[in-house]
Enzyme design. Sequence first.
Site, PDB file in Angstrom:
ATOM      1  N   ASP A  13       0.813  -1.220   0.000  1.00 25.26           N
ATOM      2  CA  ASP A  13       0.000   0.000   0.000  1.00 25.26           C
ATOM      3  C   ASP A  13       0.844   1.266   0.000  1.00 25.26           C
ATOM      4  O   ASP A  13       0.481   2.291   0.587  1.00 25.26           O
ATOM      5  CB  ASP A  13      -0.963  -0.002   1.207  1.00 25.26           C
ATOM      6  N   LYS A  16       1.745   1.897  -5.263  1.00 24.29           N
ATOM      7  CA  LYS A  16       2.268   1.292  -6.502  1.00 24.29           C
ATOM      8  C   LYS A  16       1.324   1.563  -7.676  1.00 24.29           C
ATOM      9  O   LYS A  16       1.757   1.845  -8.784  1.00 24.29           O
ATOM     10  CB  LYS A  16       2.450  -0.228  -6.320  1.00 24.29           C
ATOM     11  N   ASN A  38      -5.518 -10.396  -3.411  1.00 28.14           N
ATOM     12  CA  ASN A  38      -5.137  -9.859  -2.090  1.00 28.14           C
ATOM     13  C   ASN A  38      -4.652  -8.418  -2.242  1.00 28.14           C
ATOM     14  O   ASN A  38      -4.689  -7.632  -1.295  1.00 28.14           O
ATOM     15  CB  ASN A  38      -4.052 -10.724  -1.415  1.00 28.14           C
ATOM     16  N   ALA A  39      -4.180  -8.068  -3.431  1.00 27.38           N
ATOM     17  CA  ALA A  39      -3.708  -6.703  -3.687  1.00 27.38           C
ATOM     18  C   ALA A  39      -4.889  -5.743  -3.778  1.00 27.38           C
ATOM     19  O   ALA A  39      -6.009  -6.142  -4.075  1.00 27.38           O
ATOM     20  CB  ALA A  39      -2.928  -6.660  -4.998  1.00 27.38           C
ATOM     21  N   GLY A  40      -4.605  -4.490  -3.475  1.00 24.42           N
ATOM     22  CA  GLY A  40      -5.619  -3.454  -3.657  1.00 24.42           C
ATOM     23  C   GLY A  40      -4.895  -2.180  -4.046  1.00 24.42           C
ATOM     24  O   GLY A  40      -4.137  -1.632  -3.260  1.00 24.42           O
ATOM     25  N   HIS A  41      -5.071  -1.763  -5.288  1.00 23.05           N
ATOM     26  CA  HIS A  41      -4.405  -0.552  -5.765  1.00 23.05           C
ATOM     27  C   HIS A  41      -5.464   0.503  -6.047  1.00 23.05           C
ATOM     28  O   HIS A  41      -6.377   0.270  -6.828  1.00 23.05           O
ATOM     29  CB  HIS A  41      -3.638  -0.825  -7.062  1.00 23.05           C
ATOM     30  N   ARG A 142       2.306 -29.339  -6.246  1.00 18.49           N
ATOM     31  CA  ARG A 142       1.985 -29.912  -7.553  1.00 18.49           C
ATOM     32  C   ARG A 142       0.584 -30.526  -7.620  1.00 18.49           C
ATOM     33  O   ARG A 142       0.348 -31.517  -8.295  1.00 18.49           O
ATOM     34  CB  ARG A 142       3.077 -30.910  -7.970  1.00 18.49           C
ATOM     35  N   GLN A 223       1.715  -6.594  -3.349  1.00 21.49           N
ATOM     36  CA  GLN A 223       2.359  -6.685  -2.029  1.00 21.49           C
ATOM     37  C   GLN A 223       3.707  -5.941  -2.043  1.00 21.49           C
ATOM     38  O   GLN A 223       3.846  -4.994  -2.778  1.00 21.49           O
ATOM     39  CB  GLN A 223       2.510  -8.158  -1.587  1.00 21.49           C
ATOM     40  N   THR A 238       3.048 -12.732   2.613  1.00 24.66           N
ATOM     41  CA  THR A 238       2.159 -13.395   1.673  1.00 24.66           C
ATOM     42  C   THR A 238       2.899 -14.617   1.143  1.00 24.66           C
ATOM     43  O   THR A 238       4.006 -14.935   1.601  1.00 24.66           O
ATOM     44  CB  THR A 238       1.692 -12.422   0.566  1.00 24.66           C
ATOM     45  N   THR A 300      -9.706  -5.187   2.192  1.00 25.28           N
ATOM     46  CA  THR A 300     -10.537  -5.694   3.294  1.00 25.28           C
ATOM     47  C   THR A 300     -11.153  -4.582   4.138  1.00 25.28           C
ATOM     48  O   THR A 300     -11.937  -4.861   5.043  1.00 25.28           O
ATOM     49  CB  THR A 300      -9.695  -6.600   4.223  1.00 25.28           C
ATOM     50  N   PRO A 303      -8.491  -1.073   9.207  1.00 23.68           N
ATOM     51  CA  PRO A 303      -7.616   0.081   9.475  1.00 23.68           C
ATOM     52  C   PRO A 303      -6.170  -0.381   9.388  1.00 23.68           C
ATOM     53  O   PRO A 303      -5.825  -1.434   9.906  1.00 23.68           O
ATOM     54  CB  PRO A 303      -7.956   0.495  10.909  1.00 23.68           C
ATOM     55  N   VAL A 413       2.738  14.065  -3.969  1.00 25.42           N
ATOM     56  CA  VAL A 413       2.259  15.143  -3.100  1.00 25.42           C
ATOM     57  C   VAL A 413       0.730  15.177  -3.000  1.00 25.42           C
ATOM     58  O   VAL A 413       0.154  16.144  -2.530  1.00 25.42           O
ATOM     59  CB  VAL A 413       2.808  16.523  -3.555  1.00 25.42           C
ATOM     60  N   GLY A 414       0.075  14.101  -3.445  1.00 24.87           N
ATOM     61  CA  GLY A 414      -1.385  14.023  -3.364  1.00 24.87           C
ATOM     62  C   GLY A 414      -1.845  12.776  -4.082  1.00 24.87           C
ATOM     63  O   GLY A 414      -1.059  12.149  -4.807  1.00 24.87           O
TER      64      GLY A 414
END
Length: 430
Positions: A13, A16, A38-41, A142, A223, A238, A300, A303, A413-414
């Site tokens: 987080d 990226k 599992n990622a959240g962008h 496998r 991640q 992970t 998810t 916090p 910067v934002g």
Amino acid sequence: MPVIVLVGAQWGDEGKGKATDLLGDRLDYVVKFNGGNNAGHTVVIKGEKYALHLLPSGILTPGVTPVIGNGVVVDLAVLFQEIDGLEARGTDTSRLRISANAHVIPSYNRSLDKVSERYLGARRIGTTGRGIGPTYADKMNRIGVRIQDLFDESILRQKVEAALTFKNQVLSKIYNRQAVKADEVVAELLSYVDRLRPYVGDTALELAEAIDAGKVVLCEAGQATLLDVDHGTYPFVTSSNATSGGACTGSGIPPTRIDRVVAVLKAFTTRVGEGPFPTELHDKFGDYLREVGHEYGTTTGRPRRIGWLDLVIGRYAQRINGVTDFALTKLDNYDDLDEIPVCVAYDVHGVRHDEMPISQSDFHHATPIYETLPGWKQDISGCRTFEDLPKDAQRFVEFVEQRLGARISIVGVGPGREAVIERHSVLSEV
Ligand code: GDP
Ligand code: IMO
Ligand code: MG
């Protein structure tokens, strides 16, 4: 022509998604090489917010070909939900390519992820519950199911039955859950086949041809360094390689073709889930940064845990990933602080550590040694060049840069696409 790998320097987080989006119109391909949903962008374009989980962030840039590499684990229901969601907002997703060798996340692995966390109790990892760990375990064991298996019903059935021979024992005898029926799993997976077919191919070959043709390729990690299964804070990690080495195994692009490695470093530190965190704050500064930085999980909603910037981690990320350029994000979240502590080393039982301690239990007992820098007490969100920044903000960036061992080429910067300072082009010198 350049192949760039973009990784997270901390526990995820870092921004990226925004960094990929910033480079977007200079790229031809964006490859996701590890992890899954599992990622959240979060990417903000013209004030509109996009939350991406499985699709590479490059999907938002017209003309970019997004690729889901062989190292990714794919939840097909989520894949098509995301595609449909973006199409409904007018984003063209037709160029998406998916590796035939990527693994799918069958429903039983989501159940196993959740139930095993419950059984771990106090020793839980705090996973996202998306079935990531069990699916990578199946891959190594496998007994995984790959995208290509979906195109041959009898092979698919054999693979699912083989996996369930073992999994059903675990579900029913260890976790006291109902056994899963192979027919139901096969039917669910087959329901996606027709929609999936046009996207699937030999993405390693397609990327090799693209690189030969001079295209610009960015491999975007999910991640981050300290969540990497080999180099992170194991077992609180992970289950994939989120560091730059993973870009090769997870995409089929060889190391000799990689030109630059960009690491995204947030100006403070966050972590979701369990595990050690030396600079963690349990005071008003932590609460303040969580609110001002909107630090709640994209995936998810949890916090995020908050801490000061940790340069032991930053240097470690530089070394493990071979970072050529850093993107320092969220500098604007410090605008109202009088002073900013930065961790430069650890004290472990009276001994100073300038590098990550070798043992995990030493890391658990690491007490940060801080240097404190003056704040700038000014809104920097409108700054677009380094010289626009107040002197104390410039000094902060230079202080961090000196200790990281690689240049800081981008300063955020934002949240918006435009809220960025580019000090050096990560593409021009290749
Ligand atoms: P990722 O998983 O690394 O892509 O990061 P996330 O999207 O989960 O979290 C980063 C959050 O920070 C997102 O909400 C971004 O919109 C936001 N963000 C990224 N860069 C900046 C920045 O420079 N300043 C501010 N204020 N927000 C940023
Ligand atoms: P992005 O790409 C932050 C964390 C989980 C948990 C651990 C293992 O948005 O930076 P998993 O479900 O992967 O088995 O959970 O890893 N985690 C992340 N934390 N950002 C992420 O992704 C994460 N992906 C997984 O919270 O601690
Ligand atoms: Mg995220």
